[in-house]
Design a protein around this motif. Structure first.
Motif, mmCIF file in Angstrom:
data_model
loop_
_atom_site.group_PDB
_atom_site.id
_atom_site.type_symbol
_atom_site.label_atom_id
_atom_site.label_comp_id
_atom_site.label_asym_id
_atom_site.label_seq_id
_atom_site.Cartn_x
_atom_site.Cartn_y
_atom_site.Cartn_z
ATOM 1 N N THR A 1 0.847 -1.184 0.000
ATOM 2 C CA THR A 1 0.000 0.000 0.000
ATOM 3 C C THR A 1 0.886 1.239 0.000
ATOM 4 O OG1 THR A 1 -1.810 -1.086 1.172
ATOM 5 C CG2 THR A 1 -1.720 1.320 1.308
ATOM 6 N N THR B 1 -1.878 -3.691 -3.197
ATOM 7 C CA THR B 1 -1.486 -4.246 -4.491
ATOM 8 C C THR B 1 -0.674 -5.520 -4.259
ATOM 9 O OG1 THR B 1 -1.299 -1.994 -5.305
ATOM 10 C CG2 THR B 1 -0.281 -3.718 -6.649
ATOM 11 N N SER C 1 3.004 4.658 -12.606
ATOM 12 C CA SER C 1 1.861 5.343 -11.998
ATOM 13 C C SER C 1 1.841 6.785 -12.469
ATOM 14 C CB SER C 1 1.999 5.305 -10.471
ATOM 15 O OG SER C 1 1.097 6.190 -9.870
ATOM 16 N N LYS D 1 5.870 -1.424 -12.947
ATOM 17 C CA LYS D 1 4.581 -0.779 -12.712
ATOM 18 C C LYS D 1 4.746 0.733 -12.680
ATOM 19 C CE LYS D 1 1.399 -3.981 -11.969
ATOM 20 N NZ LYS D 1 0.140 -4.065 -12.687
ATOM 21 N N GLN E 1 -2.968 5.670 -2.400
ATOM 22 C CA GLN E 1 -2.920 5.725 -3.861
ATOM 23 C C GLN E 1 -2.930 4.316 -4.455
ATOM 24 O OE1 GLN E 1 -2.654 8.755 -5.330
ATOM 25 N NE2 GLN E 1 -2.131 8.323 -7.455
ATOM 26 N N TRP E 2 -2.102 3.451 -3.913
ATOM 27 C CA TRP E 2 -2.088 2.044 -4.312
ATOM 28 C C TRP E 2 -2.467 1.258 -3.085
ATOM 29 C CZ3 TRP E 2 2.543 0.413 -7.867
ATOM 30 C CH2 TRP E 2 2.590 1.256 -8.968
ATOM 31 N N ARG E 3 -3.652 0.693 -3.058
ATOM 32 C CA ARG E 3 -4.110 0.016 -1.854
ATOM 33 C C ARG E 3 -4.023 -1.491 -2.045
ATOM 34 N NH1 ARG E 3 -7.231 0.539 2.677
ATOM 35 N NH2 ARG E 3 -8.694 -1.157 3.039
#
Lengths: 134, 154
Positions: free
Chosen positions: A68, A80, A97, A95, A76-78
């Motif tokens: 996260t 993952t 963003s 990855k 922002q990225w929960r």
């Protein structure tokens, strides 16, 4: 895909049979004036040890982990899955963003079950970022 | 924002603007007690560094001087740090194995995409390879390729 302008290796230190939430360490280079543009995770298949000689998370354990990343107060990225951040499993693509200001004090990794590791180990990430001083 | 509508890469890397690549091959040897080894000294290139390749033994078994190259398994022992002329650390300890080219089928499925960089004013002799394992370790004979892109003037 955006070119990589800056990158830093960040290690999350874990204990044997680690479980639960572990915050990212404080990274002075990423505290202010930079935006994170992407992330890549590694396992022992990619690097045998962390730079301080610590063991690296196994392939099996990496399937237990979610990541996260928090931008200011928003996640922002929960949660993952870490395996989706390993470029080797994605044809070499890391990855990417939309650039965001990361708050590492509120970012973490989570072991959704206890690790099988019998000693301390590290979970390495390359954080890709760019500076705002332009 | 540049004229291609991309606010992040300047100049744009994709879009047919690449004219040439300049590829610099740098053999680097880490002896058994080396924890860190600087890259060879090169004149700074006027172009951005856009690619870093590591050539393991699975790709090139022997170096041109006859030395046996390092296998991908041993490449996992090392990271690379890229520094510019102002001693700014652009790339901090990136593991080398994911930069190896090409890698055995067991490690990657089919097509492999190389990481694309945009690093200006790289000073090679300030860049270094570090070993992750405490010494003594294996001798690492690494072949590092730096790929520079020259852009057409717009």
């Amino acid at each position: 895909m955006r070119p990589i302008e800056r990158s830093i290796l960040v290690i999350v230190n874990c204990q044997a049979a680690q479980s639960g939430i572990i915050p990212f360490p404080d990274v002075p280079e990423l505290r202010q004036g930079v935006e994170v543009t992407g992330i890549e995770a590694y396992t022992v298949t990619d690097m045998n040890n962390t730079p301080n000689g610590q063991a690296v998370i196994s392939e099996v354990d990496s399937a237990l982990v979610t990541v996260t990343l928090t931008a200011l107060s928003t996640e922002q990225w929960r949660q993952t899955p870490m395996r989706t951040l390993i470029s080797r499993l994605n044809g070499g693509i890391w990855k990417e963003s939309v650039p965001f200001l990361v708050n590492f004090q509120r970012s973490n990794i989570t072991f959704n079950a206890a690790s099988a590791a019998v000693a301390e180990f590290g979970v390495p990430f390359s954080i890709f970022y760019r500076t705002l001083s332009r | 924002m540049n004229r291609h509508g991309n606010p992040y890469s300047e100049p744009p890397v994709f879009g047919g603007l690449l004219r040439t690549f300049t590829r610099i091959v740098m053999p680097v040897r880490m002896n058994i007690n080396d924890m860190r080894r600087a890259l060879p000294t090169l004149d700074p290139m006027p172009w951005p560094l856009v690619g870093i390749e590591v050539i393991p033994a699975e790709c090139l078994a022997f170096l041109p001087d006859g030395t046996a190259a390092t296998t991908l398994n041993d490449v996992r022992e090392a990271t690379i740090t890229i520094v510019d002329q102002n001693k700014v650390m652009l790339i901090n300890r990136m593991p080398l194995a994911p930069l190896a080219w090409p890698v055995p089928p067991a490690l990657v499925s089919t097509v492999r995409v190389q990481k694309l960089f945009h690093l200006r004013n790289v000073q090679t002799d300030l860049c270094f390879i570090e070993r992750n394992s405490p010494p003594p370790g294996d001798i690492l004979d690494l072949v590092i390729n730096f790929i520079y892109a020259e852009y057409l003037d717009e």
